[in-house]
Design a protein around this motif. Structure first.
Motif, short mmCIF file in Angstrom:
data_model
loop_
_atom_site.label_atom_id
_atom_site.label_comp_id
_atom_site.label_asym_id
_atom_site.label_seq_id
_atom_site.Cartn_x
_atom_site.Cartn_y
_atom_site.Cartn_z
N UNK A 1 0.83 -1.19 0.00
CA UNK A 1 0.00 0.00 0.00
C UNK A 1 0.87 1.24 0.00
N UNK A 2 0.71 2.17 -0.96
CA UNK A 2 1.44 3.43 -0.91
C UNK A 2 1.12 4.18 0.38
N UNK A 3 2.15 4.74 1.01
CA UNK A 3 1.99 5.39 2.31
C UNK A 3 2.84 6.65 2.37
N UNK A 4 2.42 7.70 1.65
CA UNK A 4 3.21 8.92 1.60
C UNK A 4 4.56 8.65 0.98
N UNK A 5 5.62 8.93 1.74
CA UNK A 5 6.97 8.68 1.26
C UNK A 5 7.44 7.26 1.51
N UNK A 6 6.50 6.34 1.77
CA UNK A 6 6.83 4.97 2.11
C UNK A 6 5.90 4.01 1.38
N UNK A 7 6.21 2.73 1.49
CA UNK A 7 5.32 1.67 1.04
C UNK A 7 5.13 0.70 2.19
N UNK B 1 23.26 1.74 -0.79
CA UNK B 1 22.06 1.44 -0.01
C UNK B 1 20.92 1.21 -1.00
N UNK B 2 20.40 0.01 -1.02
CA UNK B 2 19.35 -0.33 -1.98
C UNK B 2 17.95 -0.28 -1.37
N UNK B 3 17.87 -0.40 -0.05
CA UNK B 3 16.55 -0.39 0.59
C UNK B 3 16.72 -0.22 2.09
N UNK B 4 15.83 0.58 2.70
CA UNK B 4 15.73 0.67 4.16
C UNK B 4 14.29 0.36 4.53
N UNK B 5 14.12 -0.74 5.25
CA UNK B 5 12.80 -1.19 5.69
C UNK B 5 12.77 -1.24 7.21
N UNK C 1 7.46 -1.16 6.56
CA UNK C 1 7.39 0.00 5.69
C UNK C 1 8.78 0.21 5.09
N UNK C 2 8.80 0.58 3.81
CA UNK C 2 10.05 0.85 3.10
C UNK C 2 10.04 2.28 2.60
N UNK C 3 11.14 2.98 2.81
CA UNK C 3 11.27 4.34 2.31
C UNK C 3 11.37 4.34 0.79
N UNK C 4 10.62 5.23 0.16
CA UNK C 4 10.66 5.36 -1.29
C UNK C 4 11.94 6.06 -1.75
N UNK C 5 12.46 6.98 -0.93
CA UNK C 5 13.56 7.85 -1.37
C UNK C 5 14.90 7.56 -0.71
N UNK C 6 14.92 6.92 0.45
CA UNK C 6 16.19 6.70 1.17
C UNK C 6 16.91 5.49 0.61
N UNK C 7 17.51 5.67 -0.56
CA UNK C 7 18.18 4.57 -1.24
C UNK C 7 18.97 5.13 -2.41
N UNK C 8 19.77 4.25 -3.04
CA UNK C 8 20.45 4.62 -4.27
C UNK C 8 21.69 5.48 -4.09
N UNK C 9 22.33 5.39 -2.92
CA UNK C 9 23.52 6.19 -2.66
C UNK C 9 24.60 5.31 -2.05
N UNK C 10 25.85 5.55 -2.42
CA UNK C 10 26.95 4.79 -1.85
C UNK C 10 27.20 5.20 -0.40
N UNK C 11 27.64 4.26 0.40
CA UNK C 11 27.90 4.53 1.82
C UNK C 11 28.88 5.69 1.98
#
Length: 244
Positions: A28-34, A216-220, A82-92
């Motif tokens: 379920x879409x949840x604002x900036x999360x799923x 970082x590919x996903x933060x749940x 819940x998984x963040x839609x935007x907190x991903x796709x960046x190198x450590x």
């Protein structure tokens, strides 16, 4: 550890009232999360689970999951999260900070419950990729609670390690093609968790040999349920990544 959802998300437009999902892989879409059920291990036992989105904005989400599971006490039945839609796709190496807040509680819980409440963070060599697949190199779990004597994947490699001003026991072990590193709270439940996840990322690079070039590919954030009856309520959850 969890396996990824296999079904397409159920889509809703806006959040006017609490919305509940009940299917094995409903999302379920949840604002900036799923918000996802992810009852990936339901065949290991008998029971049911539903997850309810109570409120969501771009930056914060409130949700709950209610479950009843029996049999297979050593098998995970689900990872509602819940998984963040935007907190991903960046190198450590390019993360300046990753602030997170998780305010949660068990509204109800049965005697003998076996469950954890944990972040599940996925790293990989590529900037994107589905968790628990060939794209995954590391699974980083941060256990804010672990009830009923359950243990993470692998074996304990440190005791009393301080990261982000909290004390942890660190576990490590392989799972499929990725390595699992699990920080388990050494001080009991952490119900109001307000930290910078980059403290964990820095520790992993400096002390555990994780390459700073990992993405970082996903933060749940959610709960792995083994057995028991519970209503886990997240009053507020947020996470973001600030690049250098």
């Amino acid at each position: 550890m969890h396996l990824p959802a296999l079904a397409l998300p159920i889509l809703f437009t806006g959040l006017s009232a609490a919305q509940t999902i009940t299917g094995q892989f409903d999302c379920l879409p949840a604002g900036g999360f799923t918000l996802c059920q992810n009852l990936w291990g339901k065949t290991f036992g008998v029971g049911s689970q539903k997850s309810t989105l109570m409120n969501a904005t771009t930056g914060t989400v409130a949700w709950a999951t209610n479950y009843t599971w029996a049999n297979g006490p050593n098998q995970v039945k689900s990872y509602a999260n819940v998984e963040s839609v935007s907190a991903k796709g960046i190198q450590l190496q390019n993360v300046a900070s990753a602030p997170t807040l998780w305010d949660w509680t068990y509204a109800t819980q049965s005697v003998g419950i076996r469950a954890d409440v944990a972040y599940d963070i996925w790293f990989g060599k590529a900037s994107s990729g589905n968790p628990a697949t060939s794209a995954s190199a590391y699974e980083i779990m941060i256990w804010l609670s672990g009830l009923g004597g359950i243990q993470p994947v692998g074996s304990q490699i440190t005791t009393g390690t301080v990261v982000a001003n909290h004390t942890w026991n660190l576990w490590k072990g392989p799972n499929a093609n990725w390595e699992v590193l699990s920080f388990v709270s050494a001080a009991g439940d952490l119900n109001s968790f307000d930290v910078d996840l980059n403290d964990f990322f820095t520790y992993l690079v400096e002390e555990q040999g994780v390459a700073p070039t990992q993405y970082i590919q996903s933060i749940q954030a959610g709960t792995e349920a083994f057995v028991g009856i519970a209503n886990l309520v997240t009053n507020a959850y947020s996470v973001s990544i600030v690049p250098k």
